[in-house]
Scaffold this motif. Structure first.
Motif, PDB file in Angstrom:
ATOM      1  N   GLY A 304       0.792  -1.227   0.000  1.00 26.88           N
ATOM      2  CA  GLY A 304       0.000   0.000   0.000  1.00 26.88           C
ATOM      3  C   GLY A 304       0.814   1.261   0.000  1.00 26.88           C
ATOM      4  N   SER A 307       0.770   3.475  -3.277  1.00 25.46           N
ATOM      5  CA  SER A 307      -0.557   4.068  -3.490  1.00 25.46           C
ATOM      6  C   SER A 307      -0.816   5.206  -2.512  1.00 25.46           C
ATOM      7  CB  SER A 307      -1.654   3.002  -3.345  1.00 25.46           C
ATOM      8  OG  SER A 307      -1.554   2.033  -4.375  1.00 25.46           O
ATOM      9  N   ALA A 308      -0.431   5.013  -1.248  1.00 30.53           N
ATOM     10  CA  ALA A 308      -0.620   6.062  -0.249  1.00 30.53           C
ATOM     11  C   ALA A 308       0.195   7.297  -0.603  1.00 30.53           C
ATOM     12  CB  ALA A 308      -0.241   5.542   1.133  1.00 30.53           C
ATOM     13  N   LEU A 311      -1.463   9.177  -3.516  1.00 38.04           N
ATOM     14  CA  LEU A 311      -2.651   9.897  -3.061  1.00 38.04           C
ATOM     15  C   LEU A 311      -2.270  11.190  -2.345  1.00 38.04           C
ATOM     16  CD1 LEU A 311      -4.869   6.974  -1.722  1.00 38.04           C
ATOM     17  CD2 LEU A 311      -5.453   8.507  -3.608  1.00 38.04           C
ATOM     18  N   THR A 361      -4.007  13.771 -10.202  1.00 42.37           N
ATOM     19  CA  THR A 361      -4.770  12.714  -9.540  1.00 42.37           C
ATOM     20  C   THR A 361      -5.308  11.678 -10.527  1.00 42.37           C
ATOM     21  OG1 THR A 361      -6.731  14.148  -9.628  1.00 42.37           O
ATOM     22  CG2 THR A 361      -5.448  14.179  -7.597  1.00 42.37           C
ATOM     23  N   ASP A 367      -6.748   8.392  -8.509  1.00 37.54           N
ATOM     24  CA  ASP A 367      -7.021   8.265  -7.073  1.00 37.54           C
ATOM     25  C   ASP A 367      -7.939   7.088  -6.784  1.00 37.54           C
ATOM     26  OD1 ASP A 367      -5.463  10.449  -6.597  1.00 37.54           O
ATOM     27  OD2 ASP A 367      -7.025  11.662  -5.647  1.00 37.54           O
ATOM     28  N   GLU A 368      -8.923   6.879  -7.655  1.00 37.35           N
ATOM     29  CA  GLU A 368      -9.864   5.777  -7.443  1.00 37.35           C
ATOM     30  C   GLU A 368      -9.151   4.426  -7.477  1.00 37.35           C
ATOM     31  OE1 GLU A 368     -11.960   9.361  -8.754  1.00 37.35           O
ATOM     32  OE2 GLU A 368     -10.233   8.264  -9.532  1.00 37.35           O
ATOM     33  N   GLN A 370      -5.919   3.929  -6.846  1.00 40.92           N
ATOM     34  CA  GLN A 370      -5.043   3.819  -5.665  1.00 40.92           C
ATOM     35  C   GLN A 370      -5.834   3.398  -4.433  1.00 40.92           C
ATOM     36  OE1 GLN A 370      -2.003   3.900  -6.394  1.00 40.92           O
ATOM     37  NE2 GLN A 370      -2.060   5.008  -8.338  1.00 40.92           N
ATOM     38  N   ARG A 371      -7.023   3.975  -4.253  1.00 42.13           N
ATOM     39  CA  ARG A 371      -7.842   3.618  -3.089  1.00 42.13           C
ATOM     40  C   ARG A 371      -8.321   2.171  -3.177  1.00 42.13           C
ATOM     41  NH1 ARG A 371      -9.766   9.162  -3.868  1.00 42.13           N
ATOM     42  NH2 ARG A 371      -8.971  10.435  -2.143  1.00 42.13           N
ATOM     43  N   THR A 372      -8.611   1.718  -4.382  1.00 49.00           N
ATOM     44  CA  THR A 372      -9.026   0.330  -4.561  1.00 49.00           C
ATOM     45  C   THR A 372      -7.883  -0.627  -4.202  1.00 49.00           C
ATOM     46  OG1 THR A 372     -10.632   0.884  -6.281  1.00 49.00           O
ATOM     47  CG2 THR A 372      -9.839  -1.384  -6.234  1.00 49.00           C
ATOM     48  N   ILE A 374      -5.423  -0.075  -2.108  1.00 50.85           N
ATOM     49  CA  ILE A 374      -5.255  -0.080  -0.646  1.00 50.85           C
ATOM     50  C   ILE A 374      -6.355  -0.910   0.004  1.00 50.85           C
ATOM     51  CG2 ILE A 374      -5.340   1.366   1.418  1.00 50.85           C
ATOM     52  CD1 ILE A 374      -4.010   3.583  -0.262  1.00 50.85           C
ATOM     53  N   ALA A 375      -7.585  -0.739  -0.474  1.00 52.54           N
ATOM     54  CA  ALA A 375      -8.711  -1.462   0.111  1.00 52.54           C
ATOM     55  C   ALA A 375      -8.550  -2.967  -0.045  1.00 52.54           C
ATOM     56  CB  ALA A 375     -10.015  -0.997  -0.536  1.00 52.54           C
TER      57      ALA A 375
END
Length: 387
Positions: A304, A307-308, A311, A361, A367-368, A370-372, A374-375
């Motif tokens: 992660g 990605s963090a 972001l 971004t 960003d979407e 990257q958040r996916t 991490i999730a």
């Protein structure tokens, strides 16, 4: 990690600062482009972070803290934007990890000397952040001695200047998603087989390109990591995209923020509570971005971390552009004097930054996305249902 700089690091800093000062101010005009890459190679400054376990293909070796020192001094000196960073920071570590000895011997010395420029053939019109949707095809040709490439890449930085391109292509007909992909090293000097089309951006320049492959060829021995292993190789390459180089970003960001703060003070905008609050918040957020980047250097196995980091800095830089326009007020909507037929309007540096940062971004994984990542990979949340 302990990021205190020791005596050897300070010696390294002195050497780096002295070399940069001598080469950036010693001539009638600052060096740039290929000339600058060759100077860096001659000075031994390319490949500081390369793994030497497979051979000394680069120039001098540097510890992690010394790599940080070089990134900081390079940014502080206002040195030119690199043409060779894709080859040095993306392809070279990938060849050292996944390439064979012949590939390393052929390509790494030329990168270390600053002689060959690379671009990255990943994104396509229908496969941007969703890289597994790649459709560019590479078919065995000439009795298996080469591959014939047909396809369309987009948002390819430096394609108009590059000598080579590493291309993610589908080598197994009928394969889908992550299966059947391979990474090929493709020479760009193939007239009639490779067409590069500049993409005009909002600020008027064309820094990205479309690249069309119409029967382009790549030698079979220039396939990296084995046929069908392209997804693994490509993901490993992307993980190397962020690292020490992001620290130079922080130095540049700090300089930009300083200019915005000065403009706010000079114009009196800093006296407005809302503007003052945003300036202070932006300064504090930048400290967070920097410390996260430093901590990320020691988190190579953290899925992660990249990605963090993306972001954090992308959102910060995009908001900085908005803050700069707020500080300037109505003047932000008026361009400087000047007109030319090929550029119907002119922009100053901050107007360019504002428009360019709109894409921060989005490129390099939105960003979407990257958040996916991490999730799913860090938090272990259920994967999104995909068709």
């Amino acid at each position: 990690m302990d990021f205190a700089f020791g005596p050897e690091d300070q010696e390294f800093r002195t050497a780096a600062r002295s070399w940069l000062a001598g080469h950036l101010t010693g001539g009638p005009a600052p060096p740039a482009g290929r000339r600058w890459e060759r100077l860096l190679g001659e000075g031994g400054w390319i490949g500081l972070a390369w793994d030497r376990s497979r051979g000394s293909y680069g120039n001098r070796s540097a510890s992690l803290s010394q790599q940080v020192v070089w990134a900081e001094e390079y940014a502080r000196a206002g040195a030119p934007a690199r043409l060779g960073h894709i080859g040095e920071r993306l392809l070279a570590p990938t060849l050292l990890a996944d390439g064979d000895d012949a590939q390393c011997a052929r390509f790494l010395p030329a990168i270390a000397r600053g002689e060959e420029i690379w671009c990255q053939g990943y994104s396509e019109p229908g496969a941007g952040s969703d890289l597994a949707a790649v459709r560019t095809a590479a078919t065995p040709d000439d009795g298996g001695r080469s591959y014939r490439i047909e396809g369309h890449k987009i948002w390819t930085s430096l394609a108009h200047q590059a000598d080579w391109c590493f291309v993610l292509a589908r080598t197994t007909r009928g394969s889908r998603r992550h299966q059947g992909l391979s990474l090929l090293l493709v020479p760009m000097d193939q007239p009639g087989r490779i067409e590069v089309r500049p993409i005009r951006q909002l600020h008027g320049d064309a820094e990205f390109n479309e690249v069309l492959f119409d029967g382009a060829t790549a030698r079979a021995e220039h396939l990296v990591g084995g046929e069908g292993n392209g997804w693994r190789v490509a993901v490993g390459l992307l993980a190397r995209e962020r690292g020490v180089s992001t620290l130079a970003q922080q130095i540049g960001f700090a300089a930009e923020l300083g200019q915005v703060i000065k403009a706010a003070v000079d114009s009196g905008a800093a006296a407005e509570p809302v503007v003052r609050d945003r300036l202070i918040r932006h300064w504090a957020e930048l400290q967070t971005v920097r410390w996260n980047a430093l901590c990320t250097l020691g988190a190579a196995d953290d899925p992660g971390a990249p990605s963090a980091a993306k972001l954090l800095w992308a959102g910060w830089h995009k908001r900085l552009g908005q803050l700069a326009m707020l500080v300037r007020g109505a003047a932000a909507a008026v361009g400087p004097d000047g007109w030319s037929a090929d550029r119907p309007y002119q922009l100053d540096a901050w107007q360019r930054q504002f428009l360019l940062s709109r894409a921060d971004t989005i490129y390099g994984g939105s960003d979407e996305i990257q958040r996916t990542l991490i999730a799913e990979r860090v938090l272990g949340l259920p994967k999104e249902v995909r068709p």
